[in-house]
Motif scaffolding. Sequence first.
Motif, PDB file in Angstrom:
ATOM      1  N   GLU A 269      -7.085  -0.409  -3.854  1.00 17.71           N
ATOM      2  CA  GLU A 269      -7.055   0.403  -2.642  1.00 17.71           C
ATOM      3  C   GLU A 269      -6.067   1.543  -2.777  1.00 17.71           C
ATOM      4  O   GLU A 269      -4.973   1.377  -3.308  1.00 17.71           O
ATOM      5  N   ARG A 270      -6.457   2.697  -2.274  1.00 19.09           N
ATOM      6  CA  ARG A 270      -5.533   3.815  -2.154  1.00 19.09           C
ATOM      7  C   ARG A 270      -5.199   3.960  -0.674  1.00 19.09           C
ATOM      8  O   ARG A 270      -6.086   4.208   0.140  1.00 19.09           O
ATOM      9  N   VAL A 271      -3.956   3.782  -0.353  1.00 18.31           N
ATOM     10  CA  VAL A 271      -3.534   3.769   1.042  1.00 18.31           C
ATOM     11  C   VAL A 271      -3.252   5.198   1.495  1.00 18.31           C
ATOM     12  O   VAL A 271      -2.340   5.857   0.980  1.00 18.31           O
ATOM     13  N   ILE A 272      -4.039   5.677   2.469  1.00 21.99           N
ATOM     14  CA  ILE A 272      -3.893   7.035   2.978  1.00 21.99           C
ATOM     15  C   ILE A 272      -2.789   7.054   4.022  1.00 21.99           C
ATOM     16  O   ILE A 272      -2.774   6.234   4.949  1.00 21.99           O
ATOM     17  N   MET A 273      -1.883   7.992   3.889  1.00 27.80           N
ATOM     18  CA  MET A 273      -0.730   8.086   4.770  1.00 27.80           C
ATOM     19  C   MET A 273      -0.855   9.240   5.775  1.00 27.80           C
ATOM     20  O   MET A 273       0.120   9.576   6.450  1.00 27.80           O
ATOM     21  N   SER A 274      -2.035   9.822   5.858  1.00 30.13           N
ATOM     22  CA  SER A 274      -2.230  10.967   6.746  1.00 30.13           C
ATOM     23  C   SER A 274      -3.608  10.891   7.386  1.00 30.13           C
ATOM     24  O   SER A 274      -4.349   9.932   7.164  1.00 30.13           O
TER      25      SER A 274
ATOM     26  N   VAL B 180      -1.591  10.241  -0.095  1.00 34.29           N
ATOM     27  CA  VAL B 180      -1.868   8.876  -0.519  1.00 34.29           C
ATOM     28  C   VAL B 180      -0.577   8.237  -1.000  1.00 34.29           C
ATOM     29  O   VAL B 180       0.217   8.873  -1.717  1.00 34.29           O
ATOM     30  N   GLY B 181      -0.366   6.988  -0.608  1.00 31.32           N
ATOM     31  CA  GLY B 181       0.830   6.264  -1.021  1.00 31.32           C
ATOM     32  C   GLY B 181       0.950   6.180  -2.527  1.00 31.32           C
ATOM     33  O   GLY B 181      -0.026   5.900  -3.231  1.00 31.32           O
ATOM     34  N   GLY B 182       2.159   6.429  -3.045  1.00 31.20           N
ATOM     35  CA  GLY B 182       2.398   6.354  -4.476  1.00 31.20           C
ATOM     36  C   GLY B 182       2.079   7.626  -5.226  1.00 31.20           C
ATOM     37  O   GLY B 182       2.269   7.689  -6.455  1.00 31.20           O
TER      38      GLY B 182
END
Length: 232
Positions: free
Chosen positions: A47-52, A60-62
């Motif tokens: 999973e790519r965690v979207i921060m926006s 994206v986180g990281g």
Amino acid sequence: MWAGNVWRASLFGVPCRRPAQSALAQLRGILEAEMEGIREAGNWKSERVIMSRQGPHIHVGGVSGGILNFCANNYLGLSSHPEVIQAGLQALEEFGAGLSSVRFICGTQSVHKNLEAKIARFHQREDAILCPSCFDANAGLFEALLTPEDAVLSDELNHASIIDGIRLCKANKYRYGHLDMADLEAKLQEAQKHRLRLVATDGAFSMDGDIAPLQEICHLTSRYGALVFVDE
């Protein structure tokens, strides 16, 4: 007697240990082996965690800085449009957060009926039904329309939602070659023994970019007395 899902009565009334833990360990081993096989095949997806907000540019986180997003369905940018956000806030104030039930029981609200009426007018139809997603709409359609007396003819590259919907129904199933009108006609001839015949196709095949030849499909279905379902 059961006790904590561990003990059970034997045939002679003597308690014996239920092998729950060994079964869970066996399942865990099987799943871990399958996941390792997925990793080795290069098919593991993290999973790519979207921060926006969703949009063409996202954080994206990281990952330092923003990145371009080419894989969302937000083609028109409506998920972050100010008017859409404001309408959502107004709906929260008026109707609350969530329906507290499925539509069939007590989850139908005036906003549903108003939107369905507008959609029906736009498409010049008698009525419309809202579904939680396009996938759900396709998954539920075929079972509602078709019985074991009927037949459904599906393009071999139809979307997974169409394929799953067809699997759920009890109609006789035919698959024709992708955009192959000669094969479709042959399948229509073969399916004439069934009460209803329904040809199912994507309008635009999203994975390949192909466009269904709807005029030819409708010409064939008219000749053989069949119905047409187009997923748009």
